[in-house]
Scaffold this motif. Structure first.
Motif, PDB file in Angstrom:
ATOM      1  N   LYS A 122      58.815  20.663-124.425  1.00  0.00           N
ATOM      2  CA  LYS A 122      60.246  20.549-124.141  1.00  0.00           C
ATOM      3  C   LYS A 122      60.572  20.179-122.691  1.00  0.00           C
ATOM      4  N   PRO A 123      59.868  20.733-121.677  1.00  0.00           N
ATOM      5  CA  PRO A 123      60.222  20.355-120.306  1.00  0.00           C
ATOM      6  C   PRO A 123      59.980  18.877-119.980  1.00  0.00           C
ATOM      7  N   HIS A 124      59.316  18.170-120.895  1.00  0.00           N
ATOM      8  CA  HIS A 124      58.982  16.766-120.645  1.00  0.00           C
ATOM      9  C   HIS A 124      59.778  15.811-121.533  1.00  0.00           C
ATOM     10  N   ALA A 125      60.726  16.362-122.290  1.00  0.00           N
ATOM     11  CA  ALA A 125      61.472  15.549-123.252  1.00  0.00           C
ATOM     12  C   ALA A 125      62.330  14.479-122.576  1.00  0.00           C
ATOM     13  N   HIS A 126      62.674  14.700-121.295  1.00  0.00           N
ATOM     14  CA  HIS A 126      63.504  13.724-120.590  1.00  0.00           C
ATOM     15  C   HIS A 126      62.723  12.487-120.152  1.00  0.00           C
ATOM     16  N   ARG A 127      61.387  12.540-120.309  1.00  0.00           N
ATOM     17  CA  ARG A 127      60.546  11.409-119.935  1.00  0.00           C
ATOM     18  C   ARG A 127      59.765  10.947-121.161  1.00  0.00           C
ATOM     19  N   PRO A 128      60.252   9.946-121.881  1.00  0.00           N
ATOM     20  CA  PRO A 128      59.574   9.495-123.106  1.00  0.00           C
ATOM     21  C   PRO A 128      58.117   9.119-122.882  1.00  0.00           C
ATOM     22  N   ASP A 129      57.789   8.559-121.710  1.00  0.00           N
ATOM     23  CA  ASP A 129      56.401   8.166-121.457  1.00  0.00           C
ATOM     24  C   ASP A 129      55.485   9.377-121.358  1.00  0.00           C
ATOM     25  N   LEU A 130      55.948  10.426-120.670  1.00  0.00           N
ATOM     26  CA  LEU A 130      55.136  11.636-120.537  1.00  0.00           C
ATOM     27  C   LEU A 130      55.048  12.375-121.871  1.00  0.00           C
ATOM     28  N   LEU A 131      56.153  12.422-122.573  1.00  0.00           N
ATOM     29  CA  LEU A 131      56.158  13.076-123.876  1.00  0.00           C
ATOM     30  C   LEU A 131      55.190  12.378-124.830  1.00  0.00           C
ATOM     31  N   ALA A 132      55.161  11.056-124.775  1.00  0.00           N
ATOM     32  CA  ALA A 132      54.251  10.300-125.639  1.00  0.00           C
ATOM     33  C   ALA A 132      52.796  10.606-125.306  1.00  0.00           C
ATOM     34  N   ALA A 133      52.477  10.722-124.013  1.00  0.00           N
ATOM     35  CA  ALA A 133      51.106  11.034-123.609  1.00  0.00           C
ATOM     36  C   ALA A 133      50.686  12.415-124.106  1.00  0.00           C
ATOM     37  N   LEU A 134      51.589  13.378-124.020  1.00  0.00           N
ATOM     38  CA  LEU A 134      51.282  14.729-124.477  1.00  0.00           C
ATOM     39  C   LEU A 134      51.174  14.791-126.001  1.00  0.00           C
ATOM     40  N   GLU A 135      52.066  14.087-126.683  1.00  0.00           N
ATOM     41  CA  GLU A 135      52.002  14.043-128.144  1.00  0.00           C
ATOM     42  C   GLU A 135      50.704  13.384-128.609  1.00  0.00           C
ATOM     43  N   ALA A 136      50.286  12.343-127.899  1.00  0.00           N
ATOM     44  CA  ALA A 136      49.038  11.661-128.262  1.00  0.00           C
ATOM     45  C   ALA A 136      47.848  12.595-128.108  1.00  0.00           C
ATOM     46  N   GLU A 137      47.891  13.437-127.095  1.00  0.00           N
ATOM     47  CA  GLU A 137      46.792  14.391-126.901  1.00  0.00           C
ATOM     48  C   GLU A 137      46.765  15.409-128.028  1.00  0.00           C
ATOM     49  N   LEU A 138      47.928  15.863-128.462  1.00  0.00           N
ATOM     50  CA  LEU A 138      47.987  16.846-129.544  1.00  0.00           C
ATOM     51  C   LEU A 138      47.481  16.272-130.868  1.00  0.00           C
ATOM     52  N   ALA A 139      47.450  14.962-130.971  1.00  0.00           N
ATOM     53  CA  ALA A 139      46.968  14.333-132.205  1.00  0.00           C
ATOM     54  C   ALA A 139      45.452  14.189-132.226  1.00  0.00           C
ATOM     55  N   LYS A 140      44.805  14.450-131.095  1.00  0.00           N
ATOM     56  CA  LYS A 140      43.354  14.315-131.000  1.00  0.00           C
ATOM     57  C   LYS A 140      42.675  15.678-131.128  1.00  0.00           C
ATOM     58  N   PRO A 141      41.426  15.710-131.562  1.00  0.00           N
ATOM     59  CA  PRO A 141      40.658  16.953-131.462  1.00  0.00           C
ATOM     60  C   PRO A 141      40.501  17.329-129.990  1.00  0.00           C
ATOM     61  N   SER A 142      40.678  18.591-129.685  1.00  0.00           N
ATOM     62  CA  SER A 142      40.479  19.041-128.312  1.00  0.00           C
ATOM     63  C   SER A 142      38.993  19.037-127.965  1.00  0.00           C
ATOM     64  N   LEU A 143      38.702  19.252-126.698  1.00  0.00           N
ATOM     65  CA  LEU A 143      37.312  19.374-126.265  1.00  0.00           C
ATOM     66  C   LEU A 143      36.609  20.474-127.057  1.00  0.00           C
ATOM     67  N   TYR A 144      37.299  21.593-127.284  1.00  0.00           N
ATOM     68  CA  TYR A 144      36.667  22.693-128.014  1.00  0.00           C
ATOM     69  C   TYR A 144      36.503  22.356-129.493  1.00  0.00           C
ATOM     70  N   ASP A 145      37.467  21.638-130.068  1.00  0.00           N
ATOM     71  CA  ASP A 145      37.301  21.173-131.453  1.00  0.00           C
ATOM     72  C   ASP A 145      36.041  20.328-131.588  1.00  0.00           C
ATOM     73  N   VAL A 146      35.826  19.441-130.611  1.00  0.00           N
ATOM     74  CA  VAL A 146      34.643  18.580-130.642  1.00  0.00           C
ATOM     75  C   VAL A 146      33.374  19.419-130.494  1.00  0.00           C
ATOM     76  N   ALA A 147      33.411  20.425-129.608  1.00  0.00           N
ATOM     77  CA  ALA A 147      32.245  21.290-129.423  1.00  0.00           C
ATOM     78  C   ALA A 147      31.909  22.041-130.708  1.00  0.00           C
ATOM     79  N   VAL A 148      32.936  22.563-131.369  1.00  0.00           N
ATOM     80  CA  VAL A 148      32.701  23.270-132.634  1.00  0.00           C
ATOM     81  C   VAL A 148      32.192  22.291-133.691  1.00  0.00           C
ATOM     82  N   GLY A 149      32.669  21.058-133.651  1.00  0.00           N
ATOM     83  CA  GLY A 149      32.156  20.042-134.556  1.00  0.00           C
ATOM     84  C   GLY A 149      30.676  19.794-134.363  1.00  0.00           C
ATOM     85  N   GLN A 150      30.204  19.934-133.119  1.00  0.00           N
ATOM     86  CA  GLN A 150      28.769  19.780-132.856  1.00  0.00           C
ATOM     87  C   GLN A 150      27.969  20.901-133.511  1.00  0.00           C
ATOM     88  N   LEU A 151      28.555  22.088-133.578  1.00  0.00           N
ATOM     89  CA  LEU A 151      27.898  23.188-134.294  1.00  0.00           C
ATOM     90  C   LEU A 151      27.711  22.828-135.769  1.00  0.00           C
TER      91      LEU A 151
END
Length: 278
Positions: free
Chosen positions: A143-172
């Motif tokens: 929400k604090p980034h909603a006034h900047r569509p470019d920043l919001l898009a970057a954060l939303e794109a990150e949420l659509a990816k597996p996190s570093l920890y998701d990838v680590a657990v995938g290696q298990l």
């Protein structure tokens, strides 16, 4: 009398007409003119540079975290380990920066605090991106980034990816450990929920490091990072309490109380829990 040393006599380049200089390469004109105090207070320059340099280090941390995640997904663990080591050292550097800011007293901060308006480190989109990238995901903090569509898009794109920890657990899972499908196919936008099966898998790695050396080293690289990250959060709390006590933050947060709550957040909970059960 000895002549003054002249580096040009040994081949040092001294003329830069039409050539790229150090200042040019680093874009120092832009960087060193990016400090715009809103008051006449002496210490506002310290405050600005402290936060600007922290953002530069976070820029590098994001560069390394993203590359480490990519390497892990491709099965290239060793390059990822080097990058994760660098991220931990970046946070060591960020920790040292608090020592400089703590030279500013409450009296000095009050001379320009009102000039900050409602701006706050809580609104750092790069810090939020780091948290999202490693696994601490909370969509409400978009929400604090909603006034900047470019920043919001970057954060939303990150949420659509597996996190570093998701990838680590995938290696298990790739290594043959029994990881539930519900964990592997979880909603990536949601915060990580500690899993008994994931803890069991990591415990199996620690029980036989020689057999699972790459996973063992990966786990320790993650713990190294979170160790420094926790210290950064603790130093943040201590610095804020030292400078403003329990006043509310400029961005409206509860200040120290909010930051203390953040100390309780674990990025990789199973890697900490196994130390008790191993």
């Amino acid at each position: 009398m000895t002549d003054a040393y002249d580096p040009a006599k040994e081949g040092a380049q001294m003329a830069f007409d039409g050539r790229m200089s150090y200042t040019d390469y680093l874009s120092l004109d832009a960087i060193l003119t990016a400090q715009h105090p809103r008051s006449d207070a002496h210490d506002e320059m310290l405050f600005i540079i402290q936060h600007q340099t922290s953002e530069l280090w976070m820029r590098l941390a994001l560069h390394e975290i993203g590359a480490a995640r990519d390497q892990l997904e491709q099965g290239a663990a060793r390059p990822a380990f080097k990058m994760l080591t660098r991220v931990a050292r970046i946070f060591e550097q960020l920790n040292s920066a608090w020592d400089v800011l703590r030279t500013m007293t409450p009296s000095e901060y009050t001379t320009f605090r009102d000039d900050l308006g409602e701006s706050s480190g809580f609104q750092s989109w790069q810090y939020r991106l780091i948290e999202y990238a490693v696994g601490n995901r909370n969509a409400a903090l978009l929400k604090p980034h909603a006034h900047r569509p470019d920043l919001l898009a970057a954060l939303e794109a990150e949420l659509a990816k597996p996190s570093l920890y998701d990838v680590a657990v995938g290696q298990l899972a790739k290594a043959g450990f029994d990881i539930p499908e519900a964990v592997l196919q979880r909603d990536l936008r949601q915060p990580w929920q500690a899993s008994p099966e994931v803890e069991t898998a990591w415990r199996g790695v620690y029980a036989d490091p020689a057999r699972h050396w790459e996973l063992y080293e990966l786990a320790e690289k993650l713990v190294d990072f979170e160790d420094y990250f926790r210290r950064w959060r603790f130093n943040h709390v201590t610095t804020v309490e030292r400078v403003i006590g329990f006043k509310r933050g400029t961005g409206g947060t509860a200040g120290v109380s909010y930051l203390r709550r953040m100390l309780e957040v674990e990025l990789f909970p199973e890697l900490w829990a196994l130390r008790t059960t191993l």
